[in-house]
Design a protein around this motif. Sequence first.
Motif, PDB file in Angstrom:
ATOM      1  N   THR A   1      -3.816   6.373   4.975  1.00 23.44           N
ATOM      2  CA  THR A   1      -2.453   6.104   5.425  1.00 23.44           C
ATOM      3  C   THR A   1      -2.139   4.623   5.276  1.00 23.44           C
ATOM      4  N   LEU A   2      -3.124   3.775   5.580  1.00 23.79           N
ATOM      5  CA  LEU A   2      -2.925   2.334   5.456  1.00 23.79           C
ATOM      6  C   LEU A   2      -2.602   1.950   4.017  1.00 23.79           C
TER       7      LEU A   2
ATOM      8  N   ILE B   1       0.996   2.781   3.350  1.00 21.76           N
ATOM      9  CA  ILE B   1       1.896   1.826   4.007  1.00 21.76           C
ATOM     10  C   ILE B   1       1.910   0.499   3.256  1.00 21.76           C
ATOM     11  N   ASP B   2       0.734   0.025   2.861  1.00 19.27           N
ATOM     12  CA  ASP B   2       0.648  -1.236   2.122  1.00 19.27           C
ATOM     13  C   ASP B   2       1.403  -1.153   0.799  1.00 19.27           C
TER      14      ASP B   2
ATOM     15  N   ARG C   1      13.597   5.082  -0.493  1.00 17.77           N
ATOM     16  CA  ARG C   1      13.240   3.726  -0.058  1.00 17.77           C
ATOM     17  C   ARG C   1      14.293   2.733  -0.528  1.00 17.77           C
TER      18      ARG C   1
ATOM     19  N   GLN D   1       3.959   0.699   0.089  1.00 18.86           N
ATOM     20  CA  GLN D   1       5.396   0.667   0.362  1.00 18.86           C
ATOM     21  C   GLN D   1       5.849  -0.740   0.722  1.00 18.86           C
ATOM     22  N   ASN D   2       5.104  -1.408   1.622  1.00 12.17           N
ATOM     23  CA  ASN D   2       5.499  -2.746   2.063  1.00 12.17           C
ATOM     24  C   ASN D   2       5.444  -3.765   0.929  1.00 12.17           C
TER      25      ASN D   2
END
Length: 242
Positions: free
Chosen positions: A123-124, A127-128, A166, A130-131
């Motif tokens: 999951t991390l 998220i990374d 997004r 996407q960020n």
Amino acid sequence: MLRRICASIFVAFFAIAAHAAKPLTQPMPLGENLTVEVVLNQQEVGVDVSQTNAMAAGGGLLGALIVAGVDNARTKNAEERIVPIRDLLIGYRFNDAFERELRTRLPSDGITKTPVFVVQNTTLGAIDAQNNHQSAPRAFVLTPRYAFDNRFTQMTVRVNAQMVERQSKSNGKIKAVIGFNRAYTFQFVLPETSDELEENVKAWTAFGADGLAAMLDEGVRQSHRYADVRFLHGRPWTVGQF
């Protein structure tokens, strides 16, 4: 006895969670060359521990401490009980089974005939990506899970499906807008359960490694029903309408 339990467990129950607050407005198919993000964030079978009702313990700091203590104890107990089942499933590769079925089933008229698969192992990592503006601006995001309830009365294979748009904000951050969010589940339920967790765990371990693997394989196949256009674009469907 084992044969009877096995027969019962395979036909016991499954439910598609296909309810939405308003009618879907997604196109059909969702898009050509659609990015399909798969978040394989689970390395071993889990236990879903239901949270204690905070109101039952009273308000304030004391109530919060009581709830936290109860939930921590239940989580620890469940994690200890599931060890024999996890030991049997050490050789079972759930993520491989899910991805294999995904690549076979997903290309369709309802989703896309030309998927572009992107796999994130945590999951991390998702998220990374996407960020850091490394994710597609529009994606069909799938997150699978397999777990027992904390009473060990049922085993569930679940796929959470989201359509994500997004948008880059003026401050450089990404805003993710979810077009829809649905959970597709397949559950194996013990026909005979006990108040003693040990007895329920024994009922599962009696299937052995091959039996549990066969059930999970079936759960993976059944949880891919999001690929069926009826469950993705139509009105909510019930068990009797399959």
